[in-house]
Design a protein around this motif. Structure first.
Motif, PDB file in Angstrom:
ATOM      1  N   ALA A  52       0.845  -1.211   0.000  1.00 54.36           N
ATOM      2  CA  ALA A  52       0.000   0.000   0.000  1.00 54.36           C
ATOM      3  C   ALA A  52       0.873   1.251   0.000  1.00 54.36           C
ATOM      4  CB  ALA A  52      -0.934  -0.002   1.208  1.00 54.36           C
ATOM      5  N   PHE A  53       1.907   1.227   0.838  1.00 57.73           N
ATOM      6  CA  PHE A  53       2.744   2.425   0.947  1.00 57.73           C
ATOM      7  C   PHE A  53       3.659   2.566  -0.264  1.00 57.73           C
ATOM      8  CE2 PHE A  53       5.765   5.457   2.689  1.00 57.73           C
ATOM      9  CZ  PHE A  53       4.893   6.364   3.247  1.00 57.73           C
ATOM     10  N   GLY A  54       4.084   1.450  -0.850  1.00 59.24           N
ATOM     11  CA  GLY A  54       4.863   1.500  -2.087  1.00 59.24           C
ATOM     12  C   GLY A  54       4.055   2.147  -3.202  1.00 59.24           C
ATOM     13  N   PHE A  55       2.802   1.745  -3.300  1.00 60.29           N
ATOM     14  CA  PHE A  55       1.867   2.348  -4.263  1.00 60.29           C
ATOM     15  C   PHE A  55       1.732   3.851  -3.997  1.00 60.29           C
ATOM     16  CE2 PHE A  55      -2.628   3.731  -4.278  1.00 60.29           C
ATOM     17  CZ  PHE A  55      -2.896   3.739  -5.650  1.00 60.29           C
ATOM     18  N   MET A  56       1.542   4.219  -2.752  1.00 62.96           N
ATOM     19  CA  MET A  56       1.371   5.639  -2.413  1.00 62.96           C
ATOM     20  C   MET A  56       2.630   6.440  -2.772  1.00 62.96           C
ATOM     21  SD  MET A  56      -0.719   5.351   1.179  1.00 62.96           S
ATOM     22  CE  MET A  56      -1.225   7.067   1.314  1.00 62.96           C
ATOM     23  N   ALA A  57       3.790   5.829  -2.570  1.00 64.25           N
ATOM     24  CA  ALA A  57       5.037   6.528  -2.889  1.00 64.25           C
ATOM     25  C   ALA A  57       5.115   6.823  -4.385  1.00 64.25           C
ATOM     26  CB  ALA A  57       6.229   5.684  -2.447  1.00 64.25           C
ATOM     27  N   ARG A  58       4.761   5.839  -5.198  1.00 62.78           N
ATOM     28  CA  ARG A  58       4.789   6.051  -6.652  1.00 62.78           C
ATOM     29  C   ARG A  58       3.804   7.132  -7.070  1.00 62.78           C
ATOM     30  NH1 ARG A  58       5.631   0.165  -9.595  1.00 62.78           N
ATOM     31  NH2 ARG A  58       7.218  -0.536  -8.156  1.00 62.78           N
ATOM     32  N   VAL A  59       2.619   7.071  -6.496  1.00 62.02           N
ATOM     33  CA  VAL A  59       1.595   8.062  -6.850  1.00 62.02           C
ATOM     34  C   VAL A  59       2.015   9.451  -6.363  1.00 62.02           C
ATOM     35  CG1 VAL A  59      -0.800   8.770  -6.465  1.00 62.02           C
ATOM     36  CG2 VAL A  59      -0.265   6.357  -6.912  1.00 62.02           C
ATOM     37  N   ALA A  60       2.597   9.501  -5.180  1.00 61.76           N
ATOM     38  CA  ALA A  60       3.002  10.800  -4.619  1.00 61.76           C
ATOM     39  C   ALA A  60       4.022  11.487  -5.522  1.00 61.76           C
ATOM     40  CB  ALA A  60       3.580  10.604  -3.222  1.00 61.76           C
ATOM     41  N   LEU A  61       4.990  10.734  -6.036  1.00 61.42           N
ATOM     42  CA  LEU A  61       6.015  11.334  -6.893  1.00 61.42           C
ATOM     43  C   LEU A  61       5.411  11.862  -8.191  1.00 61.42           C
ATOM     44  CD1 LEU A  61       8.958   8.826  -6.360  1.00 61.42           C
ATOM     45  CD2 LEU A  61       8.688  11.110  -5.379  1.00 61.42           C
ATOM     46  N   ALA A  62       4.498  11.078  -8.782  1.00 57.70           N
ATOM     47  CA  ALA A  62       3.845  11.505 -10.019  1.00 57.70           C
ATOM     48  C   ALA A  62       2.946  12.710  -9.764  1.00 57.70           C
ATOM     49  CB  ALA A  62       3.046  10.349 -10.615  1.00 57.70           C
ATOM     50  N   ALA A  63       2.263  12.703  -8.631  1.00 54.65           N
ATOM     51  CA  ALA A  63       1.348  13.803  -8.291  1.00 54.65           C
ATOM     52  C   ALA A  63       2.125  15.104  -8.102  1.00 54.65           C
ATOM     53  CB  ALA A  63       0.567  13.462  -7.025  1.00 54.65           C
ATOM     54  N   GLU A  64       3.243  15.012  -7.433  1.00 54.96           N
ATOM     55  CA  GLU A  64       4.053  16.209  -7.190  1.00 54.96           C
ATOM     56  C   GLU A  64       4.604  16.759  -8.506  1.00 54.96           C
ATOM     57  OE1 GLU A  64       4.169  18.093  -4.863  1.00 54.96           O
ATOM     58  OE2 GLU A  64       6.037  19.228  -4.989  1.00 54.96           O
ATOM     59  N   LYS A  65       5.043  15.835  -9.368  1.00 54.55           N
ATOM     60  CA  LYS A  65       5.576  16.241 -10.670  1.00 54.55           C
ATOM     61  C   LYS A  65       4.509  16.972 -11.496  1.00 54.55           C
ATOM     62  CE  LYS A  65       8.383  14.154 -14.314  1.00 54.55           C
ATOM     63  NZ  LYS A  65       8.854  12.875 -14.871  1.00 54.55           N
ATOM     64  N   ALA A  66       3.268  16.460 -11.410  1.00 50.37           N
ATOM     65  CA  ALA A  66       2.165  17.050 -12.180  1.00 50.37           C
ATOM     66  C   ALA A  66       1.531  18.240 -11.453  1.00 50.37           C
ATOM     67  CB  ALA A  66       1.113  15.985 -12.451  1.00 50.37           C
ATOM     68  N   ASP A  67       1.963  18.492 -10.217  1.00 51.66           N
ATOM     69  CA  ASP A  67       1.335  19.511  -9.363  1.00 51.66           C
ATOM     70  C   ASP A  67      -0.175  19.298  -9.283  1.00 51.66           C
ATOM     71  OD1 ASP A  67       1.296  21.651  -7.621  1.00 51.66           O
ATOM     72  OD2 ASP A  67       0.954  23.114  -9.216  1.00 51.66           O
ATOM     73  N   HIS A  68      -0.539  18.023  -9.123  1.00 54.68           N
ATOM     74  CA  HIS A  68      -1.949  17.671  -8.965  1.00 54.68           C
ATOM     75  C   HIS A  68      -2.004  16.513  -7.971  1.00 54.68           C
ATOM     76  CE1 HIS A  68      -6.074  18.162 -10.113  1.00 54.68           C
ATOM     77  NE2 HIS A  68      -6.216  16.860 -10.211  1.00 54.68           N
ATOM     78  N   HIS A  69      -2.667  16.739  -6.837  1.00 57.61           N
ATOM     79  CA  HIS A  69      -2.477  15.873  -5.686  1.00 57.61           C
ATOM     80  C   HIS A  69      -3.765  15.177  -5.253  1.00 57.61           C
ATOM     81  CE1 HIS A  69       0.588  19.072  -5.679  1.00 57.61           C
ATOM     82  NE2 HIS A  69       1.399  18.129  -5.234  1.00 57.61           N
ATOM     83  N   PRO A  70      -3.640  13.933  -4.830  1.00 56.50           N
ATOM     84  CA  PRO A  70      -4.834  13.208  -4.376  1.00 56.50           C
ATOM     85  C   PRO A  70      -5.228  13.588  -2.943  1.00 56.50           C
ATOM     86  CG  PRO A  70      -2.901  11.812  -4.193  1.00 56.50           C
ATOM     87  CD  PRO A  70      -2.427  13.107  -4.801  1.00 56.50           C
ATOM     88  N   GLU A  71      -6.502  13.395  -2.638  1.00 56.23           N
ATOM     89  CA  GLU A  71      -6.939  13.345  -1.239  1.00 56.23           C
ATOM     90  C   GLU A  71      -7.012  11.864  -0.962  1.00 56.23           C
ATOM     91  OE1 GLU A  71     -10.708  15.474  -0.883  1.00 56.23           O
ATOM     92  OE2 GLU A  71     -10.023  16.713  -2.539  1.00 56.23           O
ATOM     93  N   TRP A  72      -6.368  11.408   0.068  1.00 61.74           N
ATOM     94  CA  TRP A  72      -6.367   9.965   0.308  1.00 61.74           C
ATOM     95  C   TRP A  72      -6.238   9.637   1.768  1.00 61.74           C
ATOM     96  CZ3 TRP A  72      -1.471   8.341  -3.000  1.00 61.74           C
ATOM     97  CH2 TRP A  72      -0.372   9.061  -2.593  1.00 61.74           C
ATOM     98  N   ARG A  73      -6.608   8.384   2.060  1.00 60.17           N
ATOM     99  CA  ARG A  73      -6.598   7.891   3.440  1.00 60.17           C
ATOM    100  C   ARG A  73      -6.092   6.462   3.404  1.00 60.17           C
ATOM    101  NH1 ARG A  73     -10.572   5.418   7.062  1.00 60.17           N
ATOM    102  NH2 ARG A  73     -10.101   6.143   9.169  1.00 60.17           N
ATOM    103  N   ASN A  74      -5.117   6.197   4.222  1.00 54.93           N
ATOM    104  CA  ASN A  74      -4.532   4.854   4.284  1.00 54.93           C
ATOM    105  C   ASN A  74      -4.800   4.254   5.653  1.00 54.93           C
ATOM    106  OD1 ASN A  74      -1.302   3.820   5.220  1.00 54.93           O
ATOM    107  ND2 ASN A  74      -2.659   2.550   3.985  1.00 54.93           N
ATOM    108  N   VAL A  75      -5.370   3.064   5.672  1.00 56.71           N
ATOM    109  CA  VAL A  75      -5.497   2.278   6.896  1.00 56.71           C
ATOM    110  C   VAL A  75      -4.924   0.898   6.588  1.00 56.71           C
ATOM    111  CG1 VAL A  75      -7.030   1.310   8.639  1.00 56.71           C
ATOM    112  CG2 VAL A  75      -7.568   3.520   7.613  1.00 56.71           C
ATOM    113  N   TYR A  76      -3.740   0.608   7.152  1.00 57.35           N
ATOM    114  CA  TYR A  76      -3.023  -0.646   6.930  1.00 57.35           C
ATOM    115  C   TYR A  76      -2.864  -0.903   5.429  1.00 57.35           C
ATOM    116  CZ  TYR A  76      -1.867  -5.657   7.047  1.00 57.35           C
ATOM    117  OH  TYR A  76      -1.297  -6.889   6.824  1.00 57.35           O
ATOM    118  N   LYS A  77      -3.594  -1.841   4.848  1.00 58.63           N
ATOM    119  CA  LYS A  77      -3.356  -2.185   3.441  1.00 58.63           C
ATOM    120  C   LYS A  77      -4.400  -1.588   2.502  1.00 58.63           C
ATOM    121  CE  LYS A  77      -5.780  -6.599   3.787  1.00 58.63           C
ATOM    122  NZ  LYS A  77      -5.757  -8.023   3.481  1.00 58.63           N
ATOM    123  N   THR A  78      -5.253  -0.726   3.034  1.00 62.88           N
ATOM    124  CA  THR A  78      -6.311  -0.093   2.239  1.00 62.88           C
ATOM    125  C   THR A  78      -5.976   1.378   1.990  1.00 62.88           C
ATOM    126  OG1 THR A  78      -7.974  -1.585   3.143  1.00 62.88           O
ATOM    127  CG2 THR A  78      -8.777   0.468   2.185  1.00 62.88           C
TER     128      THR A  78
END
Ligand code: H2B
Length: 101
Positions: A41-67
């Protein structure tokens, strides 16, 4: 500034985005991902975070364990724009790398 999609355009775009649905009465789109464990879950979030920052467009998200619950909207436009569709497309590709179709 990027334009908010019409209801029709948003509905059409969602048809091509597996797992995504309208959220917040059509003002956003969302999808919930369930991974194998927190590491994935966190590996996925890391990939998305880098792409989001590059695009200057960011998700609203919530992580609970593997969700990870993701909600996308373009605040500046007050709704869903092509930028959200592009990020959702990338997010699905990132999830696929963790075995989530
Ligand atoms: N992300 C999202 N999801 N919507 C926005 O409207 C937005 C953003 N605006 N990231 C950006 C940053 C804006 O605040 C900066 C100043 O470009």
């Amino acid at each position: 500034m990027v334009e908010r999609l019409s209801n029709e355009a948003r509905t059409a775009a969602l048809k091509g985005l597996k797992g995504w649905a309208e959220a917040q009465g059509g003002a956003a789109i969302g999808r919930t991902f369930v991974f194998k464990d927190f590491n994935e879950a966190f590996g996925f979030m890391a990939r998305v975070a880098l792409a989001a920052e590059k695009a200057d467009h960011h998700p609203e998200w919530r992580n609970v364990y593997k969700t990870v619950e993701v909600v996308l909207s373009t605040h500046d436009a007050g709704g869903v724009t092509v930028r959200d569709i592009e990020l959702a497309t990338f997010i699905n590709t990132a999830a696929a790398q963790f075995g989530i179709p």
